[in-house]
Design a protein around this motif. Structure first.
Motif, PDB file in Angstrom:
ATOM      1  N   LEU A 208     -57.831 -11.310   8.167  1.00 24.09           N
ATOM      2  CA  LEU A 208     -56.664 -10.437   8.088  1.00 24.09           C
ATOM      3  C   LEU A 208     -56.887  -9.253   9.022  1.00 24.09           C
ATOM      4  CD1 LEU A 208     -56.304 -10.345   4.193  1.00 24.09           C
ATOM      5  CD2 LEU A 208     -55.209 -11.939   5.800  1.00 24.09           C
ATOM      6  N   LEU A 209     -55.970  -9.062   9.963  1.00 21.29           N
ATOM      7  CA  LEU A 209     -56.042  -7.920  10.869  1.00 21.29           C
ATOM      8  C   LEU A 209     -55.266  -6.776  10.222  1.00 21.29           C
ATOM      9  CD1 LEU A 209     -57.004  -6.993  13.717  1.00 21.29           C
ATOM     10  CD2 LEU A 209     -54.719  -7.595  14.543  1.00 21.29           C
ATOM     11  N   VAL A 210     -55.947  -5.657  10.011  1.00 20.27           N
ATOM     12  CA  VAL A 210     -55.391  -4.549   9.240  1.00 20.27           C
ATOM     13  C   VAL A 210     -55.549  -3.257  10.032  1.00 20.27           C
ATOM     14  CG1 VAL A 210     -55.608  -3.237   7.071  1.00 20.27           C
ATOM     15  CG2 VAL A 210     -55.977  -5.723   7.080  1.00 20.27           C
ATOM     16  N   ASP A 211     -54.515  -2.411   9.980  1.00 18.59           N
ATOM     17  CA  ASP A 211     -54.658  -1.058  10.520  1.00 18.59           C
ATOM     18  C   ASP A 211     -54.503  -0.065   9.373  1.00 18.59           C
ATOM     19  OD1 ASP A 211     -51.925  -0.781  10.026  1.00 18.59           O
ATOM     20  OD2 ASP A 211     -51.336  -0.871  12.139  1.00 18.59           O
ATOM     21  N   GLU A 212     -54.391   1.220   9.698  1.00 13.17           N
ATOM     22  CA  GLU A 212     -54.347   2.255   8.663  1.00 13.17           C
ATOM     23  C   GLU A 212     -53.117   2.147   7.760  1.00 13.17           C
ATOM     24  OE1 GLU A 212     -54.937   2.668  11.800  1.00 13.17           O
ATOM     25  OE2 GLU A 212     -56.894   3.635  12.009  1.00 13.17           O
ATOM     26  N   ARG A 213     -52.114   1.381   8.203  1.00 14.57           N
ATOM     27  CA  ARG A 213     -50.876   1.263   7.421  1.00 14.57           C
ATOM     28  C   ARG A 213     -50.800  -0.007   6.604  1.00 14.57           C
ATOM     29  NH1 ARG A 213     -47.100   2.011  12.521  1.00 14.57           N
ATOM     30  NH2 ARG A 213     -48.800   0.680  13.265  1.00 14.57           N
ATOM     31  N   GLY A 214     -51.616  -1.003   6.921  1.00 12.00           N
ATOM     32  CA  GLY A 214     -51.576  -2.248   6.162  1.00 12.00           C
ATOM     33  C   GLY A 214     -51.814  -3.463   7.044  1.00 12.00           C
ATOM     34  N   LEU A 215     -51.332  -4.621   6.586  1.00 12.70           N
ATOM     35  CA  LEU A 215     -51.561  -5.884   7.288  1.00 12.70           C
ATOM     36  C   LEU A 215     -50.797  -5.933   8.603  1.00 12.70           C
ATOM     37  CD1 LEU A 215     -52.777  -8.782   7.186  1.00 12.70           C
ATOM     38  CD2 LEU A 215     -50.661  -9.493   6.049  1.00 12.70           C
ATOM     39  N   VAL A 216     -51.501  -6.270   9.670  1.00 16.41           N
ATOM     40  CA  VAL A 216     -50.891  -6.419  10.996  1.00 16.41           C
ATOM     41  C   VAL A 216     -50.624  -7.887  11.304  1.00 16.41           C
ATOM     42  CG1 VAL A 216     -51.224  -6.070  13.488  1.00 16.41           C
ATOM     43  CG2 VAL A 216     -52.002  -4.322  11.863  1.00 16.41           C
ATOM     44  N   ALA A 217     -51.612  -8.730  11.051  1.00 16.29           N
ATOM     45  CA  ALA A 217     -51.456 -10.143  11.403  1.00 16.29           C
ATOM     46  C   ALA A 217     -52.442 -11.001  10.623  1.00 16.29           C
ATOM     47  CB  ALA A 217     -51.660 -10.353  12.901  1.00 16.29           C
ATOM     48  N   VAL A 218     -52.049 -12.262  10.420  1.00 15.66           N
ATOM     49  CA  VAL A 218     -52.919 -13.284   9.837  1.00 15.66           C
ATOM     50  C   VAL A 218     -53.533 -14.063  10.992  1.00 15.66           C
ATOM     51  CG1 VAL A 218     -53.059 -15.261   8.290  1.00 15.66           C
ATOM     52  CG2 VAL A 218     -51.389 -13.441   7.845  1.00 15.66           C
ATOM     53  N   LEU A 219     -54.857 -14.166  11.006  1.00 16.17           N
ATOM     54  CA  LEU A 219     -55.586 -14.790  12.110  1.00 16.17           C
ATOM     55  C   LEU A 219     -56.115 -16.168  11.717  1.00 16.17           C
ATOM     56  CD1 LEU A 219     -57.731 -11.673  13.145  1.00 16.17           C
ATOM     57  CD2 LEU A 219     -55.442 -12.295  13.967  1.00 16.17           C
ATOM     58  N   ASP A 220     -56.642 -16.884  12.715  1.00 12.42           N
ATOM     59  CA  ASP A 220     -57.414 -18.115  12.527  1.00 12.42           C
ATOM     60  C   ASP A 220     -56.670 -19.189  11.735  1.00 12.42           C
ATOM     61  OD1 ASP A 220     -59.372 -16.945  13.984  1.00 12.42           O
ATOM     62  OD2 ASP A 220     -60.735 -16.574  12.320  1.00 12.42           O
ATOM     63  N   TRP A 221     -55.856 -19.948  12.460  1.00 12.54           N
ATOM     64  CA  TRP A 221     -55.000 -20.973  11.850  1.00 12.54           C
ATOM     65  C   TRP A 221     -55.580 -22.380  11.963  1.00 12.54           C
ATOM     66  CZ3 TRP A 221     -50.171 -19.988   9.520  1.00 12.54           C
ATOM     67  CH2 TRP A 221     -49.791 -18.632   9.531  1.00 12.54           C
ATOM     68  N   GLU A 222     -56.855 -22.511  12.274  1.00  4.51           N
ATOM     69  CA  GLU A 222     -57.400 -23.839  12.557  1.00  4.51           C
ATOM     70  C   GLU A 222     -57.505 -24.740  11.325  1.00  4.51           C
ATOM     71  OE1 GLU A 222     -61.365 -23.947  14.037  1.00  4.51           O
ATOM     72  OE2 GLU A 222     -62.105 -22.420  12.657  1.00  4.51           O
ATOM     73  N   LEU A 223     -57.438 -24.178  10.119  1.00 10.39           N
ATOM     74  CA  LEU A 223     -57.504 -25.007   8.909  1.00 10.39           C
ATOM     75  C   LEU A 223     -56.133 -25.242   8.280  1.00 10.39           C
ATOM     76  CD1 LEU A 223     -60.740 -23.629   7.187  1.00 10.39           C
ATOM     77  CD2 LEU A 223     -60.472 -25.644   8.644  1.00 10.39           C
ATOM     78  N   ALA A 224     -55.067 -24.940   9.012  1.00  8.76           N
ATOM     79  CA  ALA A 224     -53.708 -25.147   8.494  1.00  8.76           C
ATOM     80  C   ALA A 224     -53.460 -26.627   8.201  1.00  8.76           C
ATOM     81  CB  ALA A 224     -52.681 -24.630   9.489  1.00  8.76           C
ATOM     82  N   HIS A 225     -52.683 -26.866   7.136  1.00  5.06           N
ATOM     83  CA  HIS A 225     -52.353 -28.239   6.742  1.00  5.06           C
ATOM     84  C   HIS A 225     -51.176 -28.193   5.781  1.00  5.06           C
ATOM     85  CE1 HIS A 225     -55.270 -26.736   3.742  1.00  5.06           C
ATOM     86  NE2 HIS A 225     -54.557 -27.425   2.868  1.00  5.06           N
ATOM     87  N   LEU A 226     -50.765 -29.348   5.312  1.00  6.94           N
ATOM     88  CA  LEU A 226     -49.725 -29.429   4.287  1.00  6.94           C
ATOM     89  C   LEU A 226     -50.390 -29.661   2.937  1.00  6.94           C
ATOM     90  CD1 LEU A 226     -47.089 -31.683   6.094  1.00  6.94           C
ATOM     91  CD2 LEU A 226     -47.258 -29.187   6.094  1.00  6.94           C
TER      92      LEU A 226
END
Length: 322
Positions: A208-226
């Motif tokens: 989780l990429l976070v700055d002083e205000r909160g969540l910026v982005a979700v990283l690392d999608w290599e384990l994505a699936h249904l």
């Protein structure tokens, strides 16, 4: 780290998606995971505009890999971002390029990922207050991504995941009694079939990429699936990803707050199943990483050191099921 990066090849690639000619002003390798060769780039396009970017490419995954290939991963991330998930925008995808290999380029966002800092530094105290709500919103957005817009992804419901983990554990050839108990518990407590959605697969503190205000982005999608959306909830609550923090959710929050913010009922027993499976999965991953080094498949001090964490996973499993 990894092989060198050809700046001319990078400029040529980016000239296909940015106003040309593109000039690479700076590039340097970034410390990261064992499966990806990651570079930080600063480039200037033909209009004079600057761009802060990240290039990730396949580093040659030694041993057994549970992840998507380096061509499918960015496609999932791109669809997710277009659907409103907080994720970095993917600019370019390249495959089997003679100079670059296979991978992708995405925007470089400002923020912090190191759990120790996020959970303890005063600079992120305000972010911690809202991080559970931010994560709940991101998870709800991930689980609402239209499946028809996604590339072909593996379908991994509970039964198949238990069988896969058992097979991977057996492949190492080193029995772990706590893992045997965990496998038995999981087989005896399989949840009934439920909704199938996009699952991030590695939604946790550290990705989780976070700055002083909160969540910026979700990283690392290599384990994505249904699969079962509750899998992501259980993984976020797995003890290994609390990094010593007091909160049951990622070390930073309370389950009741996650339940309230997610936007639909969280099935507690389903989440518990996935939390148990998460503890076992992390233990098996630690085994696989260490044995890839020990067998000479992917020599790496990082992979060797991660083997010690098998004992942590054993304790987590026993605390959950006993």
């Amino acid at each position: 780290m990894g092989r060198g990066l050809d700046s001319d090849a990078v400029a040529k690639l980016l000239a296909e998606v940015l106003p040309g000619p593109v000039t690479v002003e700076r590039m340097h390798p970034v410390t990261g995971g064992a499966s990806a060769d990651t570079w930080s780039l600063d480039v200037t396009d033909g209009s004079g505009a600057g761009h802060a970017l990240i290039l990730r490419r396949d580093a040659g995954r030694g041993g057994v890999s549970l992840g998507l290939d380096a061509r499918t991963e960015p496609l999932v991330q791109r669809v997710a971002a277009e659907a409103g998930v907080p994720a970095a925008r993917v600019l370019a995808i390249f495959a089997e390029d003679a100079a670059l290999g296979t991978g992708y380029v995405m925007e470089r966002l400002a923020g912090e990922t190191i759990p120790r800092r996020l959970l303890r530094d005063e600079a992120y105290s305000a972010a911690r207050e809202r991080l559970v709500a931010d994560c709940a919103a991101a998870l709800a957005a991930i689980h609402a991504v239209p499946v028809v817009r996604l590339p072909a992804l593996p379908r991994l419901p509970a039964r198949e995941q238990v069988a896969l983990l058992e097979s991977l554990h057996r492949s190492v050839g080193q029995p772990v009694p706590a893992f045997e108990l965990g496998l038995r518990w999981l087989r005896d407590n399989l949840p009934p079939p439920g909704p199938i959605t996009l699952v991030h697969g590695d939604f946790r503190t550290g990705n989780l990429l976070v700055d002083e205000r909160g969540l910026v982005a979700v990283l690392d999608w290599e384990l994505a699936h249904l699969g079962d959306p509750m899998e992501d909830i259980g993984w976020l609550c797995t003890r290994a990803w609390r990094f010593g923090g007091a909160g049951e959710v990622g070390g930073f929050g309370a389950r009741r707050d996650l339940d309230a913010a997610y936007g639909s009922a969280i099935a507690a027993e389903r989440v518990r199943f996935w939390e148990v499976l998460g503890a076992l999965k992390w233990g098996v991953i630690c085994q696989l990483q260490s044995f890839a080094h020990l067998r000479g498949e992917a020599r790496s001090v990082e992979r060797a050191a991660i083997g010690r964490r098998v004992t942590e996973a054993e304790l987590d499993l026993l605390l959950l099921i006993c």
